[in-house]
Design a protein around this motif. Structure first.
Motif, PDB file in Angstrom:
ATOM      1  N   LEU A  79       0.828  -1.196   0.000  1.00 60.35           N
ATOM      2  CA  LEU A  79       0.000   0.000   0.000  1.00 60.35           C
ATOM      3  C   LEU A  79       0.867   1.253   0.000  1.00 60.35           C
ATOM      4  O   LEU A  79       1.967   1.258   0.560  1.00 60.35           O
ATOM      5  CB  LEU A  79      -0.913   0.015   1.235  1.00 60.35           C
ATOM      6  CG  LEU A  79      -2.029  -1.030   1.279  1.00 60.35           C
ATOM      7  CD1 LEU A  79      -2.757  -0.941   2.606  1.00 60.35           C
ATOM      8  CD2 LEU A  79      -3.000  -0.824   0.123  1.00 60.35           C
ATOM      9  N   SER A  83      -2.649   6.294  -0.033  1.00 57.60           N
ATOM     10  CA  SER A  83      -3.867   5.503   0.138  1.00 57.60           C
ATOM     11  C   SER A  83      -4.278   5.431   1.603  1.00 57.60           C
ATOM     12  O   SER A  83      -5.467   5.400   1.926  1.00 57.60           O
ATOM     13  CB  SER A  83      -3.678   4.097  -0.427  1.00 57.60           C
ATOM     14  OG  SER A  83      -2.754   3.355   0.348  1.00 57.60           O
ATOM     15  N   SER A  84      -3.295   5.432   2.511  1.00 57.95           N
ATOM     16  CA  SER A  84      -3.617   5.407   3.940  1.00 57.95           C
ATOM     17  C   SER A  84      -4.173   6.739   4.408  1.00 57.95           C
ATOM     18  O   SER A  84      -5.017   6.789   5.298  1.00 57.95           O
ATOM     19  CB  SER A  84      -2.369   5.036   4.752  1.00 57.95           C
ATOM     20  OG  SER A  84      -2.007   3.702   4.519  1.00 57.95           O
ATOM     21  N   GLN A  86      -6.090   8.647   2.639  1.00 60.21           N
ATOM     22  CA  GLN A  86      -7.479   8.651   2.207  1.00 60.21           C
ATOM     23  C   GLN A  86      -8.334   7.676   3.014  1.00 60.21           C
ATOM     24  O   GLN A  86      -9.540   7.889   3.183  1.00 60.21           O
ATOM     25  CB  GLN A  86      -7.560   8.303   0.727  1.00 60.21           C
ATOM     26  CG  GLN A  86      -6.846   9.304  -0.175  1.00 60.21           C
ATOM     27  CD  GLN A  86      -6.785   8.837  -1.622  1.00 60.21           C
ATOM     28  OE1 GLN A  86      -7.302   7.782  -1.953  1.00 60.21           O
ATOM     29  NE2 GLN A  86      -6.161   9.641  -2.477  1.00 60.21           N
TER      30      GLN A  86
END
Length: 336
Positions: A79, A83-84, A86
């Motif tokens: 990841l 992305s974290s 969001q």
């Protein structure tokens, strides 16, 4: 050095109170022994291992957010930090760098991933079974009789993203800073070779598509059979289709060649794979790079003959460690 989280401090404190040494605790958490020592001194002085009040900018994340970020990236190592950001629940104004900082505190840093073969459950089971069957093999009594063989494809120009260029700002597209790459690496050559603790085969140029008929007539009969004249000799090959075809297996049986059973998708078990890497590095280190396929083949054959036999012997001596490693990994990828 990684920073201990609140949860890790409590765990470390419990181990200290249980009598475990500071050095052992430091190794477990991958921190310095002085970090554990200061933690113990702070607890004895204040009765707590919480952070002391300090001046400066307040921490942007809560303990729950830190735990969310850490667990999310432990569950999926590929990841991205964005992305974290969001995915974080609730209102926040975190940046990607803040997420990276929290991951660094947890000992997680972005690295180039190891590229390995796709291993199914069946592949892992077969690898473990093979490793267990050969755990008791020794170099002196077994592995020194094995001839390890393989084919490898060498590109005329290799662009793997590891080459670096020293340039100034705004010089990215300067002609002397651009690494020009031909389509598909400019082509290459395929070669076959075999190694043993006592010697090596000639490096055979394989032109075009290799079939079982060509494998028998152009490689096994003229090059492999003379190496296997000793009655104790064992021949190793992977499970490529030309190697396992009925024509090939019948030829080896007719000539009484003892073949070492080999698990599928297991290049890490074959020491010749490391020799291919060394051969490629030797060619790349040449002052004059090969200009065409003929030059590349000549360079490969010259470097193949100059590799010290001691290096080959050292690779084959690693076979007992490879067997132990694949068993310990339960058939998964190994450091080899």
């Amino acid at each position: 050095m990684a920073r201990l989280s609140r949860e890790d401090r409590q765990i470390a404190l419990g181990r200290l109170q249980a009598g475990q040494s500071q050095s052992a605790i430091a190794r477990h958490f991958h921190v310095s022994q002085s970090t554990i020592s200061r933690l113990w001194v702070r607890f004895q002085a204040t009765g707590s291992v919480a952070d002391l009040p300090r001046a400066g900018r307040p921490r942007a994340t809560t303990a729950a957010q830190d735990r969310f970020i850490r667990l999310r990236h432990l569950r999926n190592r590929f990841l991205s930090a964005s992305s974290s950001v969001q995915a974080l629940p609730g209102p926040h104004r975190l940046s990607d760098q803040t997420v990276r900082n929290r991951l660094h505190e947890a000992g997680l840093r972005a690295r180039r991933p190891h590229r390995g073969a796709v291993l199914t459950r069946r592949h892992r089971q077969n690898r473990v079974q093979w490793g267990n069957q050969h755990l008791r093999w020794t170099v002196r009594n077994h592995w020194r009789h094995v001839w390890f063989s393989d084919e490898s494809y060498f590109l005329l120009q290799r662009h793997d993203g590891r080459r670096r260029v020293y340039r100034r700002v705004n010089e990215r597209y300067a002609p002397n800073c651009v690494d020009e790459a031909p389509v598909h690496g400019g082509g290459g050559v395929m070669v076959w070779g075999a190694i043993n603790t006592a010697g090596r085969s000639t490096l055979v140029h394989v032109q075009g598509r290799i079939t079982a008929q060509r494998y028998v007539e152009e490689i096994l009969r003229p090059h492999a059979l003379p190496l296997l004249a000793d009655q104790d000799a064992i021949f190793q090959q992977d499970n490529a289709r030309p190697h396992t075809a009925r024509l090939t297996t019948q030829f080896l049986t007719d000539h009484h060649v003892q073949v070492l059973p080999w698990p599928s998708m297991s290049p890490d078990m074959n020491p010749i794979e490391h020799l291919w890497d060394e051969l490629d590095r030797r060619v790349r280190r040449r002052e004059e790079a090969p200009a065409n396929h003929r030059d590349l083949l000549q360079a490969l054959q010259e470097e193949w003959d100059t590799i010290p036999q001691q290096d080959i012997r050292h690779l084959i001596q690693s076979m007992p460690r490879r067997c132990r490693a694949v068993v310990a990994a339960q058939g998964s990828h190994t450091p080899y």
